[in-house]
Motif scaffolding. Structure first.
Motif, PDB file in Angstrom:
ATOM      1  N   GLN B 105       0.834  -1.198   0.000  1.00 51.22           N
ATOM      2  CA  GLN B 105       0.000   0.000   0.000  1.00 51.22           C
ATOM      3  C   GLN B 105       0.868   1.247   0.000  1.00 51.22           C
ATOM      4  O   GLN B 105       2.014   1.223   0.445  1.00 51.22           O
ATOM      5  N   ASN B 106       0.301   2.323  -0.485  1.00 55.14           N
ATOM      6  CA  ASN B 106       0.965   3.624  -0.456  1.00 55.14           C
ATOM      7  C   ASN B 106       0.745   4.326   0.871  1.00 55.14           C
ATOM      8  O   ASN B 106      -0.116   3.947   1.648  1.00 55.14           O
ATOM      9  N   GLY B 107       1.497   5.400   1.070  1.00 52.76           N
ATOM     10  CA  GLY B 107       1.268   6.258   2.218  1.00 52.76           C
ATOM     11  C   GLY B 107       2.341   6.100   3.270  1.00 52.76           C
ATOM     12  O   GLY B 107       3.103   5.128   3.271  1.00 52.76           O
ATOM     13  N   VAL B 108       2.397   7.069   4.159  1.00 49.08           N
ATOM     14  CA  VAL B 108       3.314   7.030   5.301  1.00 49.08           C
ATOM     15  C   VAL B 108       2.493   6.972   6.577  1.00 49.08           C
ATOM     16  O   VAL B 108       1.325   7.378   6.598  1.00 49.08           O
ATOM     17  N   ASP B 109       3.106   6.452   7.629  1.00 45.81           N
ATOM     18  CA  ASP B 109       2.440   6.360   8.943  1.00 45.81           C
ATOM     19  C   ASP B 109       1.113   5.615   8.851  1.00 45.81           C
ATOM     20  O   ASP B 109       0.106   6.037   9.432  1.00 45.81           O
ATOM     21  N   ILE B 110       1.106   4.517   8.121  1.00 43.84           N
ATOM     22  CA  ILE B 110      -0.143   3.753   7.982  1.00 43.84           C
ATOM     23  C   ILE B 110      -0.074   2.435   8.740  1.00 43.84           C
ATOM     24  O   ILE B 110      -0.974   1.614   8.646  1.00 43.84           O
ATOM     25  N   GLU B 111       0.988   2.229   9.547  1.00 38.38           N
ATOM     26  CA  GLU B 111       1.194   0.926  10.187  1.00 38.38           C
ATOM     27  C   GLU B 111       0.499   0.798  11.532  1.00 38.38           C
ATOM     28  O   GLU B 111       0.163  -0.313  11.962  1.00 38.38           O
ATOM     29  N   ALA B 112       0.316   1.927  12.215  1.00 37.68           N
ATOM     30  CA  ALA B 112      -0.027   1.869  13.639  1.00 37.68           C
ATOM     31  C   ALA B 112      -1.272   1.034  13.912  1.00 37.68           C
ATOM     32  O   ALA B 112      -1.275   0.194  14.816  1.00 37.68           O
ATOM     33  N   GLU B 113      -2.318   1.227  13.110  1.00 37.74           N
ATOM     34  CA  GLU B 113      -3.558   0.517  13.449  1.00 37.74           C
ATOM     35  C   GLU B 113      -3.412  -0.986  13.219  1.00 37.74           C
ATOM     36  O   GLU B 113      -4.027  -1.790  13.919  1.00 37.74           O
TER      37      GLU B 113
END
Lengths: 312, 312
Positions: B105-113
């Motif tokens: 997937q694209n994007g940054v800071d998308i891991e937390a959830e």
């Protein structure tokens, strides 16, 4: 004898202010290009929220200034400031010995070529604070506001600026003299620099929607313009941004003139408003990343339109 | 026994990489929403500039992960990262005890959830460097590039990342392990942050036209992303911007995935790419006025689309 006035450019601005001058008793003629047929047949229909509805029938309706059969006291240029309009030639064709030149136009740093071309004339720079649209050829709707700010760029010993102001007021308008018309031009740019490009780049939002959703960004763009004006030795009042935001909040939802031009495939004033402001910033080493972003995007948007336009 | 893989989300990315894994001999099943009818009937048609044309027939084609009749070794989420897709629930429905989770997937800071929801799983973060479009339901065109970068976010003692990499390579793909996948994510954002929004806001320009006309602006946006990454303790190589520009210059003229999504009225990843980058900048007090400009404009553009959409 009534003042003779030749208006060049009869979009919303030229049509509306020409109509005010005619109401003052001046003999107003107009040079129209695209609206010539309609205007020569039936004049202008003006629908004003403040002054009511009336018809303005110019003394002469002309395709080009060269055909003007009189000597104007004032020539008022109301065209847009875009690359394919040669303002100097438009003006020159309508001058007699005594004609004073005025221009009611948007943009910053747009005076130099006129000062160079007409160094010995009275040259009056004007700004219209108005919500006003051209609905159709010869049909102009005045939605809100209307104040003109004018100021002479060259010596004006005969008081021609004051005389022009008095004519606008006699016609029912609001007009004031600015003693720093260059600063006034920057002040107007404070509003135009965010709202004109944002209306186009958003795909057609009116000012209300832009402000309600991105007030912070609008404010930051406005602050960049204020910093450039200050660097150019025309500092604006500290409350300029707040006043602009407040005024916009109280405006009717308004499609900017740049948006209407864009939607109708007409040239738009990206260079006069954004390009010139950014070039002034660069000369004074002022950062203006938000203006540069809007400028880059407007150039891409116009490129895309140009690429997709069918050949003439 | 062959690896069992469940792909969730079968746009261009899920379809193409699923097809590669099937070529490696893995047993690949897919969860499709809008393309279910076509894919269950005839699978995927892949047209690759590098690997030729072939048909990929998944082992199971499902409307939802809950219907999967097996125990997957890997669940690979290839959906977009947008507000109306609940990634945690999509994943949870497809897990068995042993399933490792990957997401491309694209994007940054998308891991937390995902880390919070699945703390005891092997969780593999993946990025696709590919020009790849979904031409029609089940029809995917691979135009250029294709490398995957993956890295485990949680302890991976069994080497599940390496195993997944080997499967992609065995299928004809290019895949490498990143030991700082968070930095890799910022690195990909360096390209996405300018080109995705500029393609939409310009009204549909391809990457070539954007770069040829606004290279300077693109460079400045990229530099803002690099500064944020550095502030987040994931500094990128000094030549990151130059390499991205050079790579784009040599790419075929390409419509970004955000542009295609936008043109087709699908949700777009403004928050995952721009919003998250800007929020990271704010946490670290980094200025990013160009990103903020693009973000403000994307929000206005989406608002305008939303306002003009006919009611469901």
């Amino acid at each position: 004898m009534s003042d003779k006035i030749l208006i060049i450019g009869t979009g919303a601005i030229g049509g509306f202010y020409g109509a005010l001058l005619a109401r003052s008793g001046a003999e107003v003629s107009v040079v129209c290009r695209s609206d010539y047929e309609t205007v020569s047949r039936q004049g202008f229909q003006i629908d004003s929220h403040a002054l009511g509805r009336w018809r303005f029938q110019p003394a002469q309706v002309l395709r080009r200034a060269h055909d003007y059969k009189d000597c104007a006291d004032y020539l008022i240029l109301c065209s847009k400031v875009v690359a394919d309009i040669d303002r100097v030639n438009l003006i020159r064709a309508g001058l007699s010995d005594k004609t004073a030149i005025a221009f009611i136009q948007n943009g910053v740093d747009i005076e130099a070529e006129l000062l160079a071309a007409f160094p010995d004339r009275v040259l009056i720079s004007g700004l219209a604070y108005i919500c006003c649209n051209r609905l159709a050829p010869g049909h102009i709707r005045h939605l809100a506001y209307g104040k003109l700010t004018i100021g002479a760029l060259t010596p004006d010993d005969a008081g021609l600026s004051e005389r022009l102001r008095d004519l606008f007021i006699a016609g029912g308008g609001d007009c004031e003299i600015s003693h720093d018309i260059i600063a006034s031009r920057w002040q107007k740019c404070v509003w135009n620099a965010p709202f004109n490009p944002l209306s186009v780049l958003s795909g057609g939002l009116a000012t209300q929607a832009i402000l309600q959703n991105q007030e912070n960004f609008v404010r930051e763009v406005m602050e960049e313009v204020c910093r450039i004006a200050a660097a150019c030795d025309h500092p604006l009042a500290d409350d300029t941004v707040d006043i602009n935001l407040e005024r916009t909040r109280n405006m009717p939802a308004y499609k900017t003139s740049m948006l209407l031009d864009f939607e109708q495939g007409r040239p738009i004033e990206t260079e006069a408003i954004l390009g010139n402001a950014i070039r002034a910033a660069q000369r004074h080493r002022i950062e203006c990343p938000r203006l540069q972003s809007l400028y880059a995007l407007m150039q891409l948007r116009e490129l895309q339109i140009h690429e997709n336009r069918p050949p003439d």
